[in-house]
Design a protein around this motif. Structure first.
Motif, PDB file in Angstrom:
ATOM      1  N   GLU A 117      35.977  25.779  26.598  1.00  0.00           N
ATOM      2  CA  GLU A 117      35.864  25.570  28.044  1.00  0.00           C
ATOM      3  C   GLU A 117      35.241  24.208  28.329  1.00  0.00           C
ATOM      4  OE1 GLU A 117      34.423  28.767  30.436  1.00  0.00           O
ATOM      5  OE2 GLU A 117      35.082  30.297  29.004  1.00  0.00           O
ATOM      6  N   ARG A 118      34.390  23.731  27.440  1.00  0.00           N
ATOM      7  CA  ARG A 118      33.805  22.403  27.594  1.00  0.00           C
ATOM      8  C   ARG A 118      34.895  21.330  27.560  1.00  0.00           C
ATOM      9  NH1 ARG A 118      31.709  18.602  23.887  1.00  0.00           N
ATOM     10  NH2 ARG A 118      30.069  17.270  24.775  1.00  0.00           N
ATOM     11  N   THR A 119      35.892  21.522  26.685  1.00  0.00           N
ATOM     12  CA  THR A 119      37.013  20.592  26.612  1.00  0.00           C
ATOM     13  C   THR A 119      37.808  20.594  27.904  1.00  0.00           C
ATOM     14  OG1 THR A 119      37.229  20.814  24.217  1.00  0.00           O
ATOM     15  CG2 THR A 119      39.177  20.080  25.413  1.00  0.00           C
ATOM     16  N   ILE A 120      38.042  21.778  28.455  1.00  0.00           N
ATOM     17  CA  ILE A 120      38.781  21.885  29.716  1.00  0.00           C
ATOM     18  C   ILE A 120      37.992  21.226  30.845  1.00  0.00           C
ATOM     19  CG2 ILE A 120      39.855  23.452  31.362  1.00  0.00           C
ATOM     20  CD1 ILE A 120      41.213  23.286  28.588  1.00  0.00           C
ATOM     21  N   ARG A 121      36.674  21.333  30.806  1.00  0.00           N
ATOM     22  CA  ARG A 121      35.856  20.664  31.836  1.00  0.00           C
ATOM     23  C   ARG A 121      36.020  19.152  31.738  1.00  0.00           C
ATOM     24  NH1 ARG A 121      32.087  24.818  30.732  1.00  0.00           N
ATOM     25  NH2 ARG A 121      30.920  23.502  29.284  1.00  0.00           N
ATOM     26  N   LYS A 122      36.116  18.629  30.518  1.00  0.00           N
ATOM     27  CA  LYS A 122      36.336  17.183  30.344  1.00  0.00           C
ATOM     28  C   LYS A 122      37.666  16.765  30.959  1.00  0.00           C
ATOM     29  CE  LYS A 122      33.713  16.176  26.106  1.00  0.00           C
ATOM     30  NZ  LYS A 122      33.815  15.661  24.726  1.00  0.00           N
ATOM     31  N   LEU A 123      38.687  17.596  30.740  1.00  0.00           N
ATOM     32  CA  LEU A 123      39.992  17.299  31.302  1.00  0.00           C
ATOM     33  C   LEU A 123      39.936  17.308  32.828  1.00  0.00           C
ATOM     34  CD1 LEU A 123      43.023  16.830  30.691  1.00  0.00           C
ATOM     35  CD2 LEU A 123      43.326  19.304  30.757  1.00  0.00           C
ATOM     36  N   ARG A 124      39.224  18.297  33.392  1.00  0.00           N
ATOM     37  CA  ARG A 124      39.110  18.410  34.851  1.00  0.00           C
ATOM     38  C   ARG A 124      38.323  17.260  35.459  1.00  0.00           C
ATOM     39  NH1 ARG A 124      36.291  24.046  34.740  1.00  0.00           N
ATOM     40  NH2 ARG A 124      35.569  23.323  36.782  1.00  0.00           N
ATOM     41  N   SER A 125      37.421  16.698  34.702  1.00  0.00           N
ATOM     42  CA  SER A 125      36.547  15.649  35.236  1.00  0.00           C
ATOM     43  C   SER A 125      37.068  14.242  34.941  1.00  0.00           C
ATOM     44  CB  SER A 125      35.136  15.800  34.654  1.00  0.00           C
ATOM     45  OG  SER A 125      35.162  15.645  33.243  1.00  0.00           O
ATOM     46  N   GLY A 126      38.295  14.146  34.392  1.00  0.00           N
ATOM     47  CA  GLY A 126      38.863  12.827  34.133  1.00  0.00           C
ATOM     48  C   GLY A 126      38.504  12.258  32.784  1.00  0.00           C
ATOM     49  N   GLY A 127      38.032  13.094  31.866  1.00  0.00           N
ATOM     50  CA  GLY A 127      37.623  12.605  30.561  1.00  0.00           C
ATOM     51  C   GLY A 127      38.680  12.772  29.481  1.00  0.00           C
ATOM     52  N   ILE A 128      39.937  12.698  29.855  1.00  0.00           N
ATOM     53  CA  ILE A 128      41.015  12.912  28.879  1.00  0.00           C
ATOM     54  C   ILE A 128      40.979  11.884  27.757  1.00  0.00           C
ATOM     55  CG2 ILE A 128      42.703  11.512  30.153  1.00  0.00           C
ATOM     56  CD1 ILE A 128      44.837  13.544  29.245  1.00  0.00           C
ATOM     57  N   ASN A 129      40.479  10.675  28.060  1.00  0.00           N
ATOM     58  CA  ASN A 129      40.455   9.624  27.035  1.00  0.00           C
ATOM     59  C   ASN A 129      39.481   9.909  25.901  1.00  0.00           C
ATOM     60  OD1 ASN A 129      42.331   8.222  28.529  1.00  0.00           O
ATOM     61  ND2 ASN A 129      40.825   6.936  29.549  1.00  0.00           N
ATOM     62  N   THR A 130      38.602  10.885  26.111  1.00  0.00           N
ATOM     63  CA  THR A 130      37.626  11.221  25.070  1.00  0.00           C
ATOM     64  C   THR A 130      38.108  12.357  24.171  1.00  0.00           C
ATOM     65  OG1 THR A 130      36.454  12.850  26.444  1.00  0.00           O
ATOM     66  CG2 THR A 130      35.766  10.536  26.646  1.00  0.00           C
ATOM     67  N   LEU A 131      39.245  12.939  24.493  1.00  0.00           N
ATOM     68  CA  LEU A 131      39.742  14.087  23.736  1.00  0.00           C
ATOM     69  C   LEU A 131      40.545  13.626  22.526  1.00  0.00           C
ATOM     70  CD1 LEU A 131      40.901  16.427  26.650  1.00  0.00           C
ATOM     71  CD2 LEU A 131      38.673  16.313  25.521  1.00  0.00           C
ATOM     72  N   ARG A 132      40.471  14.400  21.455  1.00  0.00           N
ATOM     73  CA  ARG A 132      41.204  14.086  20.237  1.00  0.00           C
ATOM     74  C   ARG A 132      42.690  14.393  20.407  1.00  0.00           C
ATOM     75  NH1 ARG A 132      38.319  17.324  15.566  1.00  0.00           N
ATOM     76  NH2 ARG A 132      38.626  18.959  17.135  1.00  0.00           N
ATOM     77  N   TRP A 133      43.484  13.741  19.536  1.00  0.00           N
ATOM     78  CA  TRP A 133      44.932  13.918  19.639  1.00  0.00           C
ATOM     79  C   TRP A 133      45.344  15.383  19.481  1.00  0.00           C
ATOM     80  CZ3 TRP A 133      48.269  15.998  16.083  1.00  0.00           C
ATOM     81  CH2 TRP A 133      49.629  15.933  16.423  1.00  0.00           C
ATOM     82  N   GLN A 134      44.770  16.092  18.503  1.00  0.00           N
ATOM     83  CA  GLN A 134      45.152  17.483  18.277  1.00  0.00           C
ATOM     84  C   GLN A 134      44.812  18.343  19.489  1.00  0.00           C
ATOM     85  OE1 GLN A 134      46.921  18.783  15.516  1.00  0.00           O
ATOM     86  NE2 GLN A 134      47.128  20.346  17.097  1.00  0.00           N
ATOM     87  N   THR A 135      43.685  18.034  20.135  1.00  0.00           N
ATOM     88  CA  THR A 135      43.308  18.767  21.347  1.00  0.00           C
ATOM     89  C   THR A 135      44.323  18.521  22.447  1.00  0.00           C
ATOM     90  OG1 THR A 135      40.959  18.610  20.790  1.00  0.00           O
ATOM     91  CG2 THR A 135      41.508  19.066  23.089  1.00  0.00           C
ATOM     92  N   LEU A 136      44.743  17.272  22.600  1.00  0.00           N
ATOM     93  CA  LEU A 136      45.758  16.941  23.604  1.00  0.00           C
ATOM     94  C   LEU A 136      47.074  17.644  23.299  1.00  0.00           C
ATOM     95  CD1 LEU A 136      45.126  13.093  23.977  1.00  0.00           C
ATOM     96  CD2 LEU A 136      44.465  14.885  25.576  1.00  0.00           C
ATOM     97  N   ALA A 137      47.415  17.699  22.020  1.00  0.00           N
ATOM     98  CA  ALA A 137      48.657  18.371  21.621  1.00  0.00           C
ATOM     99  C   ALA A 137      48.608  19.857  21.970  1.00  0.00           C
ATOM    100  CB  ALA A 137      48.891  18.184  20.126  1.00  0.00           C
ATOM    101  N   ASN A 138      47.458  20.507  21.734  1.00  0.00           N
ATOM    102  CA  ASN A 138      47.315  21.937  22.039  1.00  0.00           C
ATOM    103  C   ASN A 138      47.427  22.199  23.539  1.00  0.00           C
ATOM    104  OD1 ASN A 138      46.905  22.395  19.333  1.00  0.00           O
ATOM    105  ND2 ASN A 138      44.698  22.628  19.473  1.00  0.00           N
ATOM    106  N   ILE A 139      46.743  21.380  24.326  1.00  0.00           N
ATOM    107  CA  ILE A 139      46.744  21.590  25.776  1.00  0.00           C
ATOM    108  C   ILE A 139      48.126  21.309  26.354  1.00  0.00           C
ATOM    109  CG2 ILE A 139      45.778  20.811  27.972  1.00  0.00           C
ATOM    110  CD1 ILE A 139      43.170  20.203  26.481  1.00  0.00           C
ATOM    111  N   SER A 140      48.728  20.195  25.948  1.00  0.00           N
ATOM    112  CA  SER A 140      50.042  19.843  26.497  1.00  0.00           C
ATOM    113  C   SER A 140      51.090  20.889  26.137  1.00  0.00           C
ATOM    114  CB  SER A 140      50.471  18.453  25.992  1.00  0.00           C
ATOM    115  OG  SER A 140      50.569  18.442  24.582  1.00  0.00           O
ATOM    116  N   SER A 141      51.028  21.410  24.911  1.00  0.00           N
ATOM    117  CA  SER A 141      51.974  22.450  24.507  1.00  0.00           C
ATOM    118  C   SER A 141      51.802  23.714  25.344  1.00  0.00           C
ATOM    119  CB  SER A 141      51.790  22.764  23.018  1.00  0.00           C
ATOM    120  OG  SER A 141      52.631  23.822  22.620  1.00  0.00           O
TER     121      SER A 141
END
Length: 207
Positions: free
Chosen positions: A32-56
């Motif tokens: 949920e902490r990762t999702i909060r980062k996404l909601r707050s505009g912190g996508i640039n701090t997320l790892r590639w695998q995390t981005l792959a999981n969310i986008s999928s």
């Protein structure tokens, strides 16, 4: 917290039937902490695998996800690193696709080589069975139709037809009886096979 990102994320979640941020975290195997980062505009701090999981999970590509939630400032070190990671991912994806195609073609070729004896002599038995319904081999024909379909799917072409008279071509024909020079008329005794322009084995001919 950026309300614009929250509204965008809620709209995307609604499209795929996800009702809460905690459900999104579970479905994408993130926190949920990762999702909060996404909601707050912190996508640039997320790892590639995390981005792959969310986008999928949201039925998006990584590029689409970063376009939606990325920040206007594209010159930040974080964004530059994200762009590099995206390019590396695309390159690796292309390489994997190419390697997969190469391995598949090699597997098919080696399999066909292993089937040489069957592919060479069975058409002769099938032709004999077609001329004589009482020939015992006729009972085997339904059992091997799947092999015919398989090699057709692989783009394999039969060289010659049993009993056909053709002009002798050493590229595609192997002389097993008599003598012949190129363009002499010979008879196909056993068929050969090729895959595109790649010879698997020659048709056996005689005169």
């Amino acid at each position: 917290m950026d309300d614009r990102h929250i509204l965008k994320l809620q709209a995307l979640m609604h499209k795929v039937g996800i009702r809460s941020f905690s459900e999104l975290a579970r479905s994408s195997k993130t926190s949920e902490r990762t999702i909060r980062k996404l909601r707050s505009g912190g996508i640039n701090t997320l790892r590639w695998q995390t981005l792959a999981n969310i986008s999928s999970t949201l039925h998006l590509t990584i590029n689409e996800l970063t376009e939606i939630f990325g920040t206007p400032s594209s010159s930040t070190p974080e964004r530059q690193q994200l762009d590099i990671l995206r390019q590396e991912y695309q390159l690796l994806h292309q390489q994997c696709q190419q390697q997969r195609a190469t391995l598949q073609a090699e597997f098919q070729y080696q399999s066909l080589q292993a089937l040489e004896s069957f592919l060479t002599y069975f058409p002769a038995a099938k032709a004999a069975a077609a001329q004589n319904p009482d020939f015992p081999a006729s009972k085997l024909i339904p059992l091997v139709q799947s092999i015919d379909r398989l090699i057709a799917q692989w783009g394999v072409t039969v060289i010659g037809e049993i009993g056909a008279e053709v002009a002798y071509d050493p590229r595609w024909h192997q002389l097993i009886a008599g003598n012949a020079t190129p363009d002499d008329v010979v008879t196909i005794r056993y068929v050969g096979y090729r895959q595109g322009d790649k010879l698997i084995f020659r048709a056996k001919v005689g005169n």
